[in-house]
Design a protein around this motif. Structure first.
Motif, PDB file in Angstrom:
ATOM      1  N   ASP A 192       4.026   7.371   6.083  1.00 35.96           N
ATOM      2  CA  ASP A 192       4.903   8.837   5.740  1.00 35.96           C
ATOM      3  C   ASP A 192       5.824   9.020   6.747  1.00 35.96           C
ATOM      4  N   THR A 193       6.960   9.458   6.232  1.00 32.78           N
ATOM      5  CA  THR A 193       8.085   9.773   7.241  1.00 32.78           C
ATOM      6  C   THR A 193       8.119  11.157   7.775  1.00 32.78           C
ATOM      7  N   ILE A 194       9.015  11.622   8.821  1.00 28.23           N
ATOM      8  CA  ILE A 194       9.468  12.800   9.005  1.00 28.23           C
ATOM      9  C   ILE A 194      10.962  11.704   9.552  1.00 28.23           C
ATOM     10  N   ASP A 208       0.639  -1.085   0.212  1.00 28.44           N
ATOM     11  CA  ASP A 208      -0.039  -0.008   0.041  1.00 28.44           C
ATOM     12  C   ASP A 208       0.633   1.692  -0.094  1.00 28.44           C
ATOM     13  N   GLY A 209       1.214   2.010   1.378  1.00 30.88           N
ATOM     14  CA  GLY A 209       1.772   2.777   1.307  1.00 30.88           C
ATOM     15  C   GLY A 209       3.505   2.226   0.990  1.00 30.88           C
ATOM     16  N   LEU A 210       4.194   3.719   0.355  1.00 27.58           N
ATOM     17  CA  LEU A 210       5.667   3.462  -0.005  1.00 27.58           C
ATOM     18  C   LEU A 210       6.210   5.474   0.078  1.00 27.58           C
ATOM     19  N   GLU A 211       7.302   4.935   0.669  1.00 26.15           N
ATOM     20  CA  GLU A 211       8.305   6.275   1.246  1.00 26.15           C
ATOM     21  C   GLU A 211       9.826   5.921   1.097  1.00 26.15           C
ATOM     22  N   ARG A 212      10.508   6.610   1.693  1.00 30.88           N
ATOM     23  CA  ARG A 212      11.990   5.683   1.905  1.00 30.88           C
ATOM     24  C   ARG A 212      12.284   6.760   2.990  1.00 30.88           C
ATOM     25  N   ASP A 213      12.901   5.095   3.590  1.00 30.29           N
ATOM     26  CA  ASP A 213      13.444   6.143   4.745  1.00 30.29           C
ATOM     27  C   ASP A 213      15.427   6.187   5.168  1.00 30.29           C
ATOM     28  N   ALA A 214      15.466   6.469   5.779  1.00 30.64           N
ATOM     29  CA  ALA A 214      17.133   7.572   6.599  1.00 30.64           C
ATOM     30  C   ALA A 214      17.762   6.520   5.413  1.00 30.64           C
ATOM     31  N   LYS A 247      13.851  13.021   8.617  1.00 28.02           N
ATOM     32  CA  LYS A 247      14.663  12.095   7.488  1.00 28.02           C
ATOM     33  C   LYS A 247      14.435  10.765   7.304  1.00 28.02           C
ATOM     34  N   GLY A 248      13.589  10.040   7.813  1.00 20.27           N
ATOM     35  CA  GLY A 248      12.959   8.964   6.820  1.00 20.27           C
ATOM     36  C   GLY A 248      13.464   7.747   8.880  1.00 20.27           C
ATOM     37  N   ARG A 249      13.225   8.148   9.838  1.00 17.69           N
ATOM     38  CA  ARG A 249      13.321   7.699  11.264  1.00 17.69           C
ATOM     39  C   ARG A 249      12.250   7.342  11.582  1.00 17.69           C
ATOM     40  N   THR A 250      11.724   8.271  11.135  1.00 21.18           N
ATOM     41  CA  THR A 250      10.371   7.947  12.265  1.00 21.18           C
ATOM     42  C   THR A 250       9.209   7.097  10.941  1.00 21.18           C
ATOM     43  N   ALA A 251       8.227   6.364  11.052  1.00 16.37           N
ATOM     44  CA  ALA A 251       7.217   6.298   9.732  1.00 16.37           C
ATOM     45  C   ALA A 251       5.815   6.414  10.686  1.00 16.37           C
ATOM     46  N   ILE A 252       5.081   6.778  10.636  1.00 13.79           N
ATOM     47  CA  ILE A 252       3.876   7.155  10.139  1.00 13.79           C
ATOM     48  C   ILE A 252       2.962   6.308   9.742  1.00 13.79           C
TER      49      ILE A 252
END
Length: 175
Positions: A159-161, A116-122, A163-168
């Motif tokens: 989503d991430t905050i 489903d969701g897709l984001e980059r991590d740190a 710089k990708g170290r925390t995922a929501i």
């Protein structure tokens, strides 16, 4: 929507679309939107919505993200979707070249989940959620994956905050 005035400034019809989801924007300002039900990707370009990618061999598409090298990264839900959202084959990450529309699996294309969701991590890797099974996964650039945390079914767009170290992660089926 103008976020300062909270007014809708433009609306674009996608005639025939069923379930539009997860927009992504390229460097030229073109907007891509998945239609998971129809296995299509729409594009908003020059004020007009049109089907940008339509291939019957494509798995049900969900999360989208424009990445390096002019590619659209796609979180595949899987193939053979049933009414309950489950699939005959689990999905994986793949790319579509924005110029040539060539499709390429990330790594070997091994099945991962109903993504489903897709984001980059740190670390420049990719975080995805598995809506049907639940969970937050990290998919490496070679296509291998690891489960970061098991969650209940309904783990959706994230989503991430930091710089990708925390995922929501919204947990849609848990109110």
């Amino acid at each position: 929507i103008d976020t300062r005035s909270a007014k809708i400034v433009a609306s674009y019809a996608a005639e025939g679309a069923v379930f539009l989801n997860d927009p992504a924007v390229d460097a030229k300002g073109n907007i891509y939107v998945s239609d998971i039900a129809k296995r299509k990707i729409w594009q908003l370009k020059d004020g007009k919505m049109s089907i940008w990618f339509d291939d019957d061999s494509l798995m049900h598409v969900n999360g989208l993200r424009v990445i390096y090298g002019g590619k659209l990264l796609v979180a595949g839900w899987g193939r053979g979707m049933h009414d309950d959202g489950s699939t005959d084959t689990l999905g994986n990450l793949f790319t579509i070249d924005l110029k040539t529309k060539a499709v390429k699996n990330l790594g070997g294309g091994q099945p991962v989940g109903n993504l489903d969701g897709l984001e980059r991590d740190a670390h420049g890797e990719f975080l995805v959620t598995d809506f049907v099974a639940g969970g937050l996964l990290r998919i490496h650039k070679d296509g291998t994956s690891e489960t970061l945390i098991d969650l209940a079914p309904g783990s959706a767009d994230l989503d991430t905050i930091d710089k990708g170290r925390t995922a929501i992660v919204p947990r849609m089926l848990e109110d």
